[in-house]
Write an enzyme that holds these catalytic residues in place. Structure first.
Site, PDB file in Angstrom:
ATOM      1  N   ASP A  26       0.877  -1.165   0.000  1.00 29.74           N
ATOM      2  CA  ASP A  26       0.000   0.000   0.000  1.00 29.74           C
ATOM      3  C   ASP A  26       0.921   1.223   0.000  1.00 29.74           C
ATOM      4  O   ASP A  26       2.122   1.093   0.233  1.00 29.74           O
ATOM      5  CB  ASP A  26      -0.893  -0.038   1.243  1.00 29.74           C
ATOM      6  CG  ASP A  26      -1.922   1.083   1.260  1.00 29.74           C
ATOM      7  OD1 ASP A  26      -2.270   1.575   0.174  1.00 29.74           O
ATOM      8  OD2 ASP A  26      -2.367   1.468   2.351  1.00 29.74           O
ATOM      9  N   ASP A 205      -1.444  -0.737   6.392  1.00 29.09           N
ATOM     10  CA  ASP A 205      -2.186  -0.743   7.650  1.00 29.09           C
ATOM     11  C   ASP A 205      -3.633  -1.188   7.468  1.00 29.09           C
ATOM     12  O   ASP A 205      -4.259  -1.679   8.406  1.00 29.09           O
ATOM     13  CB  ASP A 205      -2.143   0.620   8.312  1.00 29.09           C
ATOM     14  CG  ASP A 205      -2.683   1.744   7.437  1.00 29.09           C
ATOM     15  OD1 ASP A 205      -3.464   1.446   6.519  1.00 29.09           O
ATOM     16  OD2 ASP A 205      -2.341   2.900   7.700  1.00 29.09           O
ATOM     17  N   ASP A 209      -8.850   1.255   3.905  1.00 34.26           N
ATOM     18  CA  ASP A 209      -9.724   0.371   3.126  1.00 34.26           C
ATOM     19  C   ASP A 209     -10.817  -0.217   3.993  1.00 34.26           C
ATOM     20  O   ASP A 209     -11.947  -0.403   3.543  1.00 34.26           O
ATOM     21  CB  ASP A 209      -8.894  -0.747   2.488  1.00 34.26           C
ATOM     22  CG  ASP A 209      -7.878  -0.204   1.506  1.00 34.26           C
ATOM     23  OD1 ASP A 209      -8.136   0.863   0.941  1.00 34.26           O
ATOM     24  OD2 ASP A 209      -6.832  -0.832   1.313  1.00 34.26           O
TER      25      ASP A 209
END
Length: 210
Positions: A26, A205, A209
């Site tokens: 990410d 983390d 989302d």
């Protein structure tokens, strides 16, 4: 692991980790510090900043936190609705108010940018753009280089705009990246890698989302 600040959630986590051959990162808060700073405050009217911050206070997204931090004082808006991967909305006196991505706020042409941004759309008023800066972590490029030397495939999947994702990918040495990816798109990408026979670990983390 606990002494290093790592919580092992699954009993077979280490066994599965030993089989990994592909790493998906990410971006926000993982390769970057996740501490975005509003950089175009001088071009934004106080009332627009206060309104945007009142919506942003309903979210834990790093850009929303940065927006709240840039406001002097705010009144937290009630009945704010959050659309995952898109933004926030509120039914105002004259129609719907939205804070989030350009697509969520009906922006047809956002123009180029090297950093993340949010938009505020209001009925009968031009949309307001909030530009942010979020720098890559100092050890991110070294981490990526180490993984690649050890033979892992490495890619970056992010919900941010292509220009911002490309800039971070270049800064840390990742060739393969995907932008404008909503949470369900990220899980779709992981499923596609699994179908290709890749053993993938996702590093991030997950709070945005979720």
């Amino acid at each position: 692991l606990m002494k290093r600040g790592i919580l092992l959630k699954s009993a077979d986590g280490l066994e599965r980790l030993a089989e990994i051959d592909h790493v998906v990162f990410d971006k926000t808060g993982t390769l970057t510090h996740g501490r975005a700073v509003l950089i175009n405050r001088d071009s934004i009217e106080d009332r627009d900043l206060q309104l945007a911050a009142s919506l942003a206070a309903a979210s834990t997204h790093p850009l929303c936190r940065a927006l709240v931090a840039a406001a002097d004082s705010i009144s937290i808006a009630e009945d704010v609705r959050e659309e995952p991967g898109m933004g926030l909305s509120l039914k105002g006196e004259h129609g719907e108010i939205r804070l989030g991505s350009g697509g969520w706020c009906h922006i047809e042409d956002e123009g180029p940018t090297l950093g993340p941004r949010l938009w505020l759309s209001q009925p009968d008023r031009p949309a307001i753009r909030f530009d942010f800066s979020d720098l890559a972590r100092a050890d991110a490029s070294e981490t990526v280089a180490t993984l690649r030397r050890r033979g892992y495939g490495v890619e970056l999947v992010s919900g941010d705009r292509p220009e911002a994702v490309a800039a971070v990918a270049q800064a840390v040495g990742i060739d393969e990246w995907r932008a404008d990816t909503r949470p369900d798109g990220k899980t779709d990408r992981l499923a596609a890698l699994a179908r290709q026979g890749r053993k993938t670990v996702m590093i991030g983390d997950g709070l945005n989302d979720a």
